[in-house]
Design a protein around this motif. Structure first.
Motif, PDB file in Angstrom:
ATOM      1  N   ASP A 196       1.166 -15.239 -12.682  1.00 41.28           N
ATOM      2  CA  ASP A 196       0.872 -16.177 -11.601  1.00 41.28           C
ATOM      3  C   ASP A 196       1.864 -15.980 -10.449  1.00 41.28           C
ATOM      4  OD1 ASP A 196      -0.447 -18.342 -10.350  1.00 41.28           O
ATOM      5  OD2 ASP A 196       1.030 -19.754 -11.138  1.00 41.28           O
ATOM      6  N   PHE A 197       3.151 -15.884 -10.763  1.00 41.16           N
ATOM      7  CA  PHE A 197       4.177 -15.725  -9.731  1.00 41.16           C
ATOM      8  C   PHE A 197       3.991 -14.428  -8.952  1.00 41.16           C
ATOM      9  CE2 PHE A 197       8.439 -13.913  -8.746  1.00 41.16           C
ATOM     10  CZ  PHE A 197       8.792 -14.789  -7.718  1.00 41.16           C
ATOM     11  N   THR A 198       3.725 -13.340  -9.666  1.00 42.83           N
ATOM     12  CA  THR A 198       3.675 -12.031  -8.997  1.00 42.83           C
ATOM     13  C   THR A 198       2.357 -11.795  -8.253  1.00 42.83           C
ATOM     14  OG1 THR A 198       2.962 -10.937 -11.045  1.00 42.83           O
ATOM     15  CG2 THR A 198       5.337 -10.958 -10.564  1.00 42.83           C
ATOM     16  N   THR A 199       1.418 -12.740  -8.354  1.00 39.53           N
ATOM     17  CA  THR A 199       0.187 -12.651  -7.564  1.00 39.53           C
ATOM     18  C   THR A 199       0.114 -13.764  -6.519  1.00 39.53           C
ATOM     19  OG1 THR A 199      -0.986 -13.822  -9.343  1.00 39.53           O
ATOM     20  CG2 THR A 199      -1.163 -11.430  -9.292  1.00 39.53           C
ATOM     21  N   GLY A 200       1.264 -14.386  -6.223  1.00 31.80           N
ATOM     22  CA  GLY A 200       1.311 -15.368  -5.140  1.00 31.80           C
ATOM     23  C   GLY A 200       0.827 -16.750  -5.512  1.00 31.80           C
TER      24      GLY A 200
ATOM     25  N   VAL B  30      11.110  -4.308  -1.006  1.00 30.43           N
ATOM     26  CA  VAL B  30      11.729  -3.588  -2.124  1.00 30.43           C
ATOM     27  C   VAL B  30      11.325  -2.117  -2.075  1.00 30.43           C
ATOM     28  CG1 VAL B  30      11.748  -3.334  -4.649  1.00 30.43           C
ATOM     29  CG2 VAL B  30      11.977  -5.610  -3.606  1.00 30.43           C
ATOM     30  N   MET B  31      10.062  -1.841  -1.752  1.00 30.95           N
ATOM     31  CA  MET B  31       9.597  -0.456  -1.674  1.00 30.95           C
ATOM     32  C   MET B  31      10.319   0.303  -0.544  1.00 30.95           C
ATOM     33  SD  MET B  31       7.553  -0.310  -4.154  1.00 30.95           S
ATOM     34  CE  MET B  31       7.848  -1.782  -5.145  1.00 30.95           C
ATOM     35  N   ARG B  32      10.530  -0.377   0.585  1.00 35.31           N
ATOM     36  CA  ARG B  32      11.224   0.272   1.707  1.00 35.31           C
ATOM     37  C   ARG B  32      12.671   0.590   1.349  1.00 35.31           C
ATOM     38  NH1 ARG B  32       8.412  -4.045   4.441  1.00 35.31           N
ATOM     39  NH2 ARG B  32       6.570  -3.209   5.518  1.00 35.31           N
ATOM     40  N   ALA B  33      13.296  -0.274   0.562  1.00 37.12           N
ATOM     41  CA  ALA B  33      14.709  -0.101   0.227  1.00 37.12           C
ATOM     42  C   ALA B  33      14.937   0.899  -0.908  1.00 37.12           C
ATOM     43  CB  ALA B  33      15.314  -1.452  -0.157  1.00 37.12           C
ATOM     44  N   THR B  34      13.881   1.290  -1.589  1.00 33.30           N
ATOM     45  CA  THR B  34      14.026   2.183  -2.749  1.00 33.30           C
ATOM     46  C   THR B  34      13.198   3.448  -2.535  1.00 33.30           C
ATOM     47  OG1 THR B  34      12.273   0.927  -3.917  1.00 33.30           O
ATOM     48  CG2 THR B  34      14.573   0.301  -4.332  1.00 33.30           C
ATOM     49  N   TRP B  35      11.931   3.371  -2.784  1.00 34.47           N
ATOM     50  CA  TRP B  35      11.061   4.540  -2.698  1.00 34.47           C
ATOM     51  C   TRP B  35      11.163   5.244  -1.348  1.00 34.47           C
ATOM     52  CZ3 TRP B  35       7.616   6.668  -6.303  1.00 34.47           C
ATOM     53  CH2 TRP B  35       7.503   5.977  -7.505  1.00 34.47           C
ATOM     54  N   LEU B  36      11.069   4.482  -0.256  1.00 33.03           N
ATOM     55  CA  LEU B  36      11.051   5.122   1.060  1.00 33.03           C
ATOM     56  C   LEU B  36      12.419   5.661   1.461  1.00 33.03           C
ATOM     57  CD1 LEU B  36       8.209   3.827   1.070  1.00 33.03           C
ATOM     58  CD2 LEU B  36       8.493   3.598   3.547  1.00 33.03           C
ATOM     59  N   GLU B  37      13.471   5.144   0.861  1.00 29.40           N
ATOM     60  CA  GLU B  37      14.814   5.686   1.096  1.00 29.40           C
ATOM     61  C   GLU B  37      15.031   6.982   0.326  1.00 29.40           C
ATOM     62  OE1 GLU B  37      17.541   4.753   2.974  1.00 29.40           O
ATOM     63  OE2 GLU B  37      16.209   3.348   3.998  1.00 29.40           O
ATOM     64  N   TRP B  38      14.458   7.084  -0.847  1.00 32.32           N
ATOM     65  CA  TRP B  38      14.792   8.181  -1.759  1.00 32.32           C
ATOM     66  C   TRP B  38      13.844   9.365  -1.660  1.00 32.32           C
ATOM     67  CZ3 TRP B  38      15.084   4.103  -6.232  1.00 32.32           C
ATOM     68  CH2 TRP B  38      16.198   3.272  -6.002  1.00 32.32           C
ATOM     69  N   TYR B  39      12.585   9.128  -1.304  1.00 29.61           N
ATOM     70  CA  TYR B  39      11.587  10.186  -1.221  1.00 29.61           C
ATOM     71  C   TYR B  39      11.300  10.496   0.247  1.00 29.61           C
ATOM     72  CZ  TYR B  39      10.462   9.742  -6.219  1.00 29.61           C
ATOM     73  OH  TYR B  39      10.514   9.733  -7.593  1.00 29.61           O
TER      74      TYR B  39
ATOM     75  N   ASP C 241       3.031  -9.978  -3.328  1.00 27.04           N
ATOM     76  CA  ASP C 241       3.864  -9.767  -4.517  1.00 27.04           C
ATOM     77  C   ASP C 241       5.317 -10.058  -4.136  1.00 27.04           C
ATOM     78  OD1 ASP C 241       5.273  -8.918  -6.730  1.00 27.04           O
ATOM     79  OD2 ASP C 241       4.356  -6.933  -6.830  1.00 27.04           O
ATOM     80  N   PRO C 242       5.897 -11.175  -4.625  1.00 26.32           N
ATOM     81  CA  PRO C 242       7.271 -11.507  -4.242  1.00 26.32           C
ATOM     82  C   PRO C 242       8.320 -10.733  -5.030  1.00 26.32           C
ATOM     83  CG  PRO C 242       6.415 -13.191  -5.707  1.00 26.32           C
ATOM     84  CD  PRO C 242       5.289 -12.205  -5.480  1.00 26.32           C
ATOM     85  N   ALA C 243       7.912 -10.050  -6.079  1.00 24.48           N
ATOM     86  CA  ALA C 243       8.872  -9.356  -6.942  1.00 24.48           C
ATOM     87  C   ALA C 243       9.058  -7.912  -6.484  1.00 24.48           C
ATOM     88  CB  ALA C 243       8.408  -9.428  -8.395  1.00 24.48           C
ATOM     89  N   LEU C 244       8.022  -7.087  -6.626  1.00 25.86           N
ATOM     90  CA  LEU C 244       8.066  -5.700  -6.146  1.00 25.86           C
ATOM     91  C   LEU C 244       7.375  -5.658  -4.784  1.00 25.86           C
ATOM     92  CD1 LEU C 244       7.469  -3.908  -9.552  1.00 25.86           C
ATOM     93  CD2 LEU C 244       9.557  -3.873  -8.171  1.00 25.86           C
TER      94      LEU C 244
ATOM     95  N   ASP D 275      -3.749  -8.685   1.212  1.00 30.06           N
ATOM     96  CA  ASP D 275      -4.369  -9.758   0.434  1.00 30.06           C
ATOM     97  C   ASP D 275      -4.231  -9.564  -1.072  1.00 30.06           C
ATOM     98  OD1 ASP D 275      -5.210 -11.064   2.746  1.00 30.06           O
ATOM     99  OD2 ASP D 275      -7.030  -9.861   2.862  1.00 30.06           O
ATOM    100  N   ALA D 276      -3.328  -8.686  -1.501  1.00 28.16           N
ATOM    101  CA  ALA D 276      -3.125  -8.445  -2.930  1.00 28.16           C
ATOM    102  C   ALA D 276      -1.717  -8.834  -3.338  1.00 28.16           C
ATOM    103  CB  ALA D 276      -3.376  -6.976  -3.263  1.00 28.16           C
ATOM    104  N   GLY D 277      -1.583  -9.177  -4.606  1.00 30.21           N
ATOM    105  CA  GLY D 277      -0.279  -9.346  -5.207  1.00 30.21           C
ATOM    106  C   GLY D 277       0.072  -8.114  -6.018  1.00 30.21           C
TER     107      GLY D 277
END
Length: 258
Positions: free
Chosen positions: A150-154, A216-225, A209-212, A235-237
Motif C-alpha cells: 500500500d505504501f509503495t503504491t501511494g 533515488v534512481m537519479r542518485a544511484t543508477w543515473l550517477e553510476w551508469y 513510489d515513495p521508496a524507490l 501515474d504508477a507506484g
C-alpha cells in the motif's frame, strides 16, 4: 551459492520467438506470474522473453538454496546456457533490478541491455529501525506485506487489489526464502563494481513510489551508469507491471529495440 551447490535450471515461461532474447526477473513480492499480464501485449516477433522463478518462489518454491544475489545470477546464467542464449538483455523489477546487475557482472560480455522497473540499486536500500521492523516482519505477518504494498503504491489502490497481491505473495513464496532475499536485496552493496559500466540501461520509476522514487534512481543508477536513461511513469507506484502495463511495455520495448 555454497561451494558444493551447482546452479539450478529455474522453472520458466518462454514467450515470443523473436531474435532479441530477454530474461525478466521478478521482485520480492512476486514470482514469474507477476509478468503474465504483460504477455498478450509484448512484441513476440521482435523478442523472445524468458520468465524464471527464483529458488523459493513459484514452481521453484521447494528448491532450496542460499537465497543470495550471486545464487540468482548463477541460476539465471545457467538458464541462458540451457536455452543456448549467448547474449541477452535483462529486465528486472524491484529486487530483480539488483539481481540483474549481478548477472551482468558475472556474465561479462553477454548482457546487451538492462531495463530496471523500480529497480533496487546495487548499493542496496537503507532502512531506519521502524522500516526494517516492518520489512523483516513481512515474512511472517501478512499485514506487514499489505502495508508495504500500500505504501509503495501511494496508498491509493483498491483494497481488493492489495488483498490479491498479499495472497499471491503468500502462496508463491516460501517464508525462509522470502526473509533471506530481504537481506540479499537490501543489505548487499556491490555498487563499486558497477560504477562506470557502459551497458545501456533504462530505469523506469513510478512517480507515486515513495521508496524507490525517481530521485533515488537519479542518485544511484543515473550517477553510476553513463548510458542510463530515466523514464518516470507519473501515474504508477512500485508495481508498474500491474499498475501501468501498456505504458511500461511501450517504454521497455522502445529501448530494447533501439
Amino acid at each position: 551459492m555454497s561451494a558444493t551447490e551447482s546452479p539450478a535450471v529455474l522453472p520458466h515461461d518462454i514467450h515470443g520467438s523473436g531474435p532479441h532474447r530477454v530474461i525478466a526477473l521478478h521482485g520480492w513480492f512476486g514470482d514469474r506470474t507477476s509478468f503474465r499480464g504483460l504477455h498478450p501485449y509484448l512484441d513476440a516477433d521482435a523478442f523472445t522473453y524468458a520468465f524464471p522463478d527464483y529458488r523459493g518462489y513459484g514452481d521453484a518454491r521447494d528448491l532450496t538454496g542460499d537465497y543470495t544475489l550471486a545464487e540468482i545470477a548463477g541460476d539465471v546464467i545457467a538458464l541462458a546456457d540451457k536455452l543456448g542464449w549467448d547474449t541477452f538483455s535483462l529486465v528486472g523489477h524491484s529486487m530483480g533490478g539488483t539481481a540483474m546487475q549481478r548477472v551482468m557482472l558475472d556474465a561479462p560480455g553477454r548482457v546487451r541491455k538492462l531495463v530496471g522497473i523500480s529497480p533496487v540499486p546495487a548499493s542496496g536500500v537503507p532502512f531506519d529501525e521502524d522500516g526494517w521492523a516492518l520489512f523483516s516482519g513481512a515474512a511472517d505477518e501478512p499485514g506487514n506485506r499489505r502495508a508495504i504494498i500500500d505504501f509503495t503504491t501511494g496508498s491509493r489502490l483498491p483494497a481488493r487489489w492489495l488483498d490479491e497481491m498479499v495472497a499471491g505473495s503468500l502462496g508463491n513464496s516460501a517464508v525462509p526464502a522470502f526473509r533471506a532475499y530481504l537481506d540479499a536485496w537490501a543489505r548487499t552493496d556491490f555498487h563499486a563494481e558497477v560504477v562506470g559500466n557502459t551497458t545501456p540501461a533504462l530505469v523506469i520509476a513510478g512517480g507515486l513510489d515513495p521508496a524507490l522514487s525517481p530521485d533515488v534512481m537519479r542518485a544511484t543508477w543515473l550517477e553510476w551508469y553513463p548510458n542510463a536513461e530515466l523514464v518516470v511513469l507519473a501515474d504508477a507506484g512500485h508495481y508498474a507491471p500491474a499498475e501501468a502495463p501498456l505504458a511500461l511495455i511501450s517504454q521497455m520495448e522502445r529501448f530494447l529495440a533501439a
